[in-house]
Motif scaffolding. Structure first.
Motif, PDB file in Angstrom:
ATOM      1  N   ILE A   4      -9.335  -2.509 -11.424  1.00 58.41           N
ATOM      2  CA  ILE A   4      -9.995  -1.395 -11.831  1.00 58.41           C
ATOM      3  C   ILE A   4     -11.228  -1.203 -10.814  1.00 58.41           C
ATOM      4  O   ILE A   4     -11.298  -0.278 -10.176  1.00 58.41           O
ATOM      5  N   TYR A   5     -11.987  -2.619 -10.793  1.00 58.13           N
ATOM      6  CA  TYR A   5     -13.363  -2.543  -9.904  1.00 58.13           C
ATOM      7  C   TYR A   5     -12.773  -2.267  -8.425  1.00 58.13           C
ATOM      8  O   TYR A   5     -13.555  -1.422  -7.699  1.00 58.13           O
ATOM      9  N   LYS A   6     -11.560  -3.001  -8.019  1.00 56.32           N
ATOM     10  CA  LYS A   6     -11.174  -2.757  -6.753  1.00 56.32           C
ATOM     11  C   LYS A   6     -10.724  -1.490  -6.396  1.00 56.32           C
ATOM     12  O   LYS A   6     -11.220  -0.886  -5.344  1.00 56.32           O
ATOM     13  N   ALA A   7      -9.852  -0.747  -7.400  1.00 55.06           N
ATOM     14  CA  ALA A   7      -9.631   0.288  -6.942  1.00 55.06           C
ATOM     15  C   ALA A   7     -10.843   1.759  -6.883  1.00 55.06           C
ATOM     16  O   ALA A   7     -10.647   2.323  -5.829  1.00 55.06           O
ATOM     17  N   LYS A   8     -11.764   1.536  -7.663  1.00 53.97           N
ATOM     18  CA  LYS A   8     -12.966   2.137  -7.699  1.00 53.97           C
ATOM     19  C   LYS A   8     -14.140   1.793  -6.474  1.00 53.97           C
ATOM     20  O   LYS A   8     -14.738   2.724  -6.289  1.00 53.97           O
ATOM     21  N   GLY A   9     -14.025   0.609  -6.267  1.00 49.44           N
ATOM     22  CA  GLY A   9     -15.051   0.174  -5.294  1.00 49.44           C
ATOM     23  C   GLY A   9     -16.368  -0.004  -6.292  1.00 49.44           C
ATOM     24  O   GLY A   9     -17.495   0.311  -5.510  1.00 49.44           O
ATOM     25  N   ASN A  55     -12.780   7.695 -10.735  1.00 49.73           N
ATOM     26  CA  ASN A  55     -13.190   8.314  -9.334  1.00 49.73           C
ATOM     27  C   ASN A  55     -13.572   7.047  -8.467  1.00 49.73           C
ATOM     28  O   ASN A  55     -13.853   5.985  -8.864  1.00 49.73           O
ATOM     29  N   THR A  56     -13.708   7.485  -7.129  1.00 46.17           N
ATOM     30  CA  THR A  56     -14.538   6.249  -6.327  1.00 46.17           C
ATOM     31  C   THR A  56     -15.757   6.110  -6.701  1.00 46.17           C
ATOM     32  O   THR A  56     -16.423   7.148  -6.831  1.00 46.17           O
ATOM     33  N   SER A  57     -16.213   4.810  -7.036  1.00 52.64           N
ATOM     34  CA  SER A  57     -17.602   4.381  -7.494  1.00 52.64           C
ATOM     35  C   SER A  57     -18.770   5.481  -6.485  1.00 52.64           C
ATOM     36  O   SER A  57     -18.695   5.382  -5.538  1.00 52.64           O
ATOM     37  N   GLY A  58     -19.690   5.865  -7.385  1.00 49.87           N
ATOM     38  CA  GLY A  58     -20.862   6.757  -6.674  1.00 49.87           C
ATOM     39  C   GLY A  58     -20.652   8.181  -6.615  1.00 49.87           C
ATOM     40  O   GLY A  58     -21.350   8.986  -6.544  1.00 49.87           O
ATOM     41  N   LYS A  59     -19.028   8.514  -6.468  1.00 50.43           N
ATOM     42  CA  LYS A  59     -18.967  10.132  -6.470  1.00 50.43           C
ATOM     43  C   LYS A  59     -19.090  10.840  -7.913  1.00 50.43           C
ATOM     44  O   LYS A  59     -19.132   9.844  -8.970  1.00 50.43           O
ATOM     45  N   PRO A  60     -19.272  12.162  -7.905  1.00 49.98           N
ATOM     46  CA  PRO A  60     -19.572  12.711  -9.327  1.00 49.98           C
ATOM     47  C   PRO A  60     -18.050  12.541  -9.870  1.00 49.98           C
ATOM     48  O   PRO A  60     -17.070  12.257  -9.314  1.00 49.98           O
ATOM     49  N   SER A  61     -18.014  12.133 -11.150  1.00 47.49           N
ATOM     50  CA  SER A  61     -16.793  11.764 -12.058  1.00 47.49           C
ATOM     51  C   SER A  61     -15.906  12.750 -12.062  1.00 47.49           C
ATOM     52  O   SER A  61     -16.281  14.134 -12.027  1.00 47.49           O
ATOM     53  N   PRO A  62     -14.453  12.621 -12.254  1.00 45.97           N
ATOM     54  CA  PRO A  62     -13.496  13.645 -12.089  1.00 45.97           C
ATOM     55  C   PRO A  62     -13.392  14.209 -13.418  1.00 45.97           C
ATOM     56  O   PRO A  62     -13.159  13.651 -14.647  1.00 45.97           O
ATOM     57  N   THR A  63     -13.188  15.595 -13.613  1.00 39.80           N
ATOM     58  CA  THR A  63     -12.882  16.211 -14.890  1.00 39.80           C
ATOM     59  C   THR A  63     -11.824  17.047 -14.703  1.00 39.80           C
ATOM     60  O   THR A  63     -11.396  17.858 -15.779  1.00 39.80           O
ATOM     61  N   ASN A  64     -10.891  16.855 -13.698  1.00 46.36           N
ATOM     62  CA  ASN A  64      -9.462  17.367 -13.739  1.00 46.36           C
ATOM     63  C   ASN A  64      -8.687  16.516 -12.932  1.00 46.36           C
ATOM     64  O   ASN A  64      -9.236  15.687 -12.179  1.00 46.36           O
ATOM     65  N   PHE A  65      -7.336  16.730 -13.168  1.00 43.62           N
ATOM     66  CA  PHE A  65      -6.173  16.119 -12.466  1.00 43.62           C
ATOM     67  C   PHE A  65      -6.416  16.097 -10.625  1.00 43.62           C
ATOM     68  O   PHE A  65      -6.547  14.966 -10.039  1.00 43.62           O
ATOM     69  N   THR A  66      -6.822  17.133 -10.291  1.00 42.81           N
ATOM     70  CA  THR A  66      -6.853  17.207  -8.667  1.00 42.81           C
ATOM     71  C   THR A  66      -7.848  16.351  -8.152  1.00 42.81           C
ATOM     72  O   THR A  66      -7.715  15.430  -7.019  1.00 42.81           O
ATOM     73  N   ARG A  67      -8.977  15.964  -8.861  1.00 42.19           N
ATOM     74  CA  ARG A  67     -10.235  15.072  -8.012  1.00 42.19           C
ATOM     75  C   ARG A  67      -9.598  13.744  -8.342  1.00 42.19           C
ATOM     76  O   ARG A  67      -9.973  12.729  -7.664  1.00 42.19           O
ATOM     77  N   VAL A  68      -8.976  13.606  -9.582  1.00 45.10           N
ATOM     78  CA  VAL A  68      -8.454  11.919  -9.794  1.00 45.10           C
ATOM     79  C   VAL A  68      -7.562  11.535  -8.440  1.00 45.10           C
ATOM     80  O   VAL A  68      -7.538  10.750  -7.758  1.00 45.10           O
ATOM     81  N   TYR A  69      -6.695  12.590  -8.310  1.00 41.03           N
ATOM     82  CA  TYR A  69      -5.771  12.549  -7.262  1.00 41.03           C
ATOM     83  C   TYR A  69      -6.114  12.361  -5.802  1.00 41.03           C
ATOM     84  O   TYR A  69      -5.900  11.379  -5.062  1.00 41.03           O
ATOM     85  N   GLU A  70      -7.506  13.121  -5.483  1.00 38.91           N
ATOM     86  CA  GLU A  70      -8.165  12.871  -4.415  1.00 38.91           C
ATOM     87  C   GLU A  70      -8.375  11.733  -4.132  1.00 38.91           C
ATOM     88  O   GLU A  70      -8.451  11.016  -3.098  1.00 38.91           O
ATOM     89  N   ASP A  71      -9.341  11.228  -5.142  1.00 36.01           N
ATOM     90  CA  ASP A  71     -10.010   9.866  -4.898  1.00 36.01           C
ATOM     91  C   ASP A  71      -8.803   8.559  -5.050  1.00 36.01           C
ATOM     92  O   ASP A  71      -8.985   7.619  -4.359  1.00 36.01           O
ATOM     93  N   LEU A  72      -7.932   8.625  -6.044  1.00 32.13           N
ATOM     94  CA  LEU A  72      -7.240   7.334  -6.286  1.00 32.13           C
ATOM     95  C   LEU A  72      -5.503   7.441  -6.183  1.00 32.13           C
ATOM     96  O   LEU A  72      -4.931   6.304  -6.339  1.00 32.13           O
ATOM     97  N   ASN A  73      -5.258   8.666  -5.410  1.00 33.12           N
ATOM     98  CA  ASN A  73      -3.600   8.596  -5.236  1.00 33.12           C
ATOM     99  C   ASN A  73      -3.413   7.538  -4.186  1.00 33.12           C
ATOM    100  O   ASN A  73      -4.190   7.304  -3.069  1.00 33.12           O
ATOM    101  N   GLY A  74      -2.394   6.617  -4.461  1.00 34.70           N
ATOM    102  CA  GLY A  74      -2.100   5.476  -3.450  1.00 34.70           C
ATOM    103  C   GLY A  74      -2.832   4.221  -3.775  1.00 34.70           C
ATOM    104  O   GLY A  74      -2.519   2.983  -3.244  1.00 34.70           O
ATOM    105  N   LYS A  75      -3.688   4.149  -4.743  1.00 37.51           N
ATOM    106  CA  LYS A  75      -4.500   2.970  -5.118  1.00 37.51           C
ATOM    107  C   LYS A  75      -4.236   2.645  -6.332  1.00 37.51           C
ATOM    108  O   LYS A  75      -4.711   1.474  -6.777  1.00 37.51           O
ATOM    109  N   ILE A  76      -3.621   3.383  -7.247  1.00 40.87           N
ATOM    110  CA  ILE A  76      -3.469   3.063  -8.686  1.00 40.87           C
ATOM    111  C   ILE A  76      -1.911   3.296  -8.982  1.00 40.87           C
ATOM    112  O   ILE A  76      -1.232   3.999  -8.437  1.00 40.87           O
ATOM    113  N   ASP A  77      -1.319   2.879 -10.238  1.00 44.80           N
ATOM    114  CA  ASP A  77       0.059   2.982 -10.490  1.00 44.80           C
ATOM    115  C   ASP A  77       0.318   4.405 -11.133  1.00 44.80           C
ATOM    116  O   ASP A  77       1.573   4.676 -10.615  1.00 44.80           O
ATOM    117  N   CYS A  78      -0.366   5.032 -11.774  1.00 42.63           N
ATOM    118  CA  CYS A  78      -0.057   6.196 -12.598  1.00 42.63           C
ATOM    119  C   CYS A  78      -1.198   6.977 -12.678  1.00 42.63           C
ATOM    120  O   CYS A  78      -2.416   6.366 -12.921  1.00 42.63           O
TER     121      CYS A  78
END
Ligand code: AMP
Ligand code: MG
Length: 345
Positions: A48-53, A141-164
């Motif tokens: 978790i720490y790695k994926a978010k930085g 979300n990527t550490s430091g950025k505004p928290s994600p309140t919808n799917f699109t923002r999660v995808y933007e930050d973490l697609n390719g870095k997490i399993d699901c």
């Protein structure tokens, strides 16, 4: 890594299997989207720490979906904690307890306490129940950025870095949970959130606010919630809060916009439904209606991210009232601005 997207929130067996195998799954919750791992699996939590930085001394909240899941994680449940659990669980409230030995130090950032929440969102509840695991989950979300309140923002930050990623709707509250220390004699708010100071005071009579809240930390000052010392919720744009009487604030912001534009900068304004038409700027968004501050909480992080979509250099924003949910709104806004205020005279 290929990230699996799950859009049927009623069938979470695949996501639960991923968690059982030590993988990472992002899920909607009623506060913001969370990035979940088996809280009892050290390796999974490290990822978790790695994926978010995320800095490793910023502890994670453990999420449960039944009160029976609490006992094994903690050594003591104080009368204050019991009262709060009765009133506000499930919901946007996190309680800090003395941690039991089964909670890995990687979850608690080395502290002897553990933060636990029983969320009300049915999808995360379903995920916890299906996986039969307590889930450590910070915001997805990527550490430091505004928290994600919808799917699109999660995808933007973490697609390719997490399993699901589980694709649910927008988060109802839009700001993170209230964090309350229940290990001292008087309950202490470590982070304001969806369960407000006023709500807590009504139930407990006496509530304290961690002295480290509400100002930029001084050198050497240690907040009880380690996360509060880090830059947070910050878009790439510089955010500046303009305070004072409303008419003067509006005039001041319009003046600051012209000055910035004269320097060749792209300037944004964060307005409300009530003030939207009163500004002139390159990019103006309303964050919600002043009549109903819960709309401002729900939209705040998404609107902050929209200025980055528009490649805005500076965002000027109104200050909001600090009563009720406003306490959480202003805490997040002050942090996203790095406590940069301008007084309008
Ligand atoms: P986030 O996961 O980004 O919502 O942040 C969780 C917040 O809870 C951070 O501010 C943490 O510092 C705080 N927190 C988590 N665990 C503890 C704990 N054991 N004691 C105090 N604060 C905690
Ligand atoms: Mg966070």
């Amino acid at each position: 890594m290929e990230t699996i997207i799950i859009s049927n929130t009623n069938d979470l067996q695949q996501a639960a299997d991923i968690l059982q195998e030590g993988g990472l799954v992002a899920s909607p919750t009623e506060t913001v989207y969370g990035l979940c791992a088996n809280a009892l699996n050290e390796e999974a939590v490290k990822n978790i720490y790695k994926a978010k930085g995320r800095p490793s001394d910023n502890p994670l909240i453990v999420h449960i979906a039944d009160l029976s899941m609490l006992q094994p994680l903690v050594t003591e449940i104080s009368p204050i904690a019991k009262t709060l659990m009765d009133h506000f669980w499930p919901g946007p409230m996190t309680l800090v307890f003395k941690a039991s030995k089964i909670v890995p130090k990687v979850v608690t950032g080395g502290l002897d306490t553990v933060a636990v929440r029983f969320p009300s969102d049915p999808t995360i509840q379903n995920l916890i129940k299906t996986s039969k695991l307590p889930l450590a989950a910070p915001s997805a979300n990527t550490s430091g950025k505004p928290s994600p309140t919808n799917f699109t923002r999660v995808y933007e930050d973490l697609n390719g870095k997490i399993d699901c990623i589980i694709q649910g709707g927008n988060s109802a509250f839009g700001v993170e949970s209230t964090v309350i220390d229940t290990t001292s004699e008087i309950a202490t708010i470590l982070r304001p959130g969806g369960v407000t100071f006023e709500m807590l005071e009504e139930v407990l009579g006496n509530v304290m606010i961690d002295p480290a809240l509400g100002h930029k930390l001084k050198e050497g000052e240690v907040p009880k919630a380690p996360g509060m010392k880090y830059t947070h919720y910050a878009p790439n744009a510089e955010v500046i809060i303009v305070k004072g009487e409303k008419d003067k604030v509006i005039a001041k912001i319009n003046e600051l916009v012209r000055e910035g534009q004269n320097l060749g900068k792209k300037i944004g304004v964060m307005a409300t439904d009530e003030t939207l038409s009163l500004f002139n700027a390159d990019t103006i968004f309303s964050v919600g209606t002043e009549k109903n501050p819960t709309t401002i909480a729900a939209n705040l992080f998404e609107v902050l991210r929209k200025y980055d979509d528009e490649k805005v250099d500076i965002v000027y924003t109104l200050a909001f009232q600090t009563t009720g949910i406003g306490g959480a709104i202003m805490n997040r806004l002050e942090k996203s601005a790095g406590y940069h205020f301008i007084e309008a005279y």
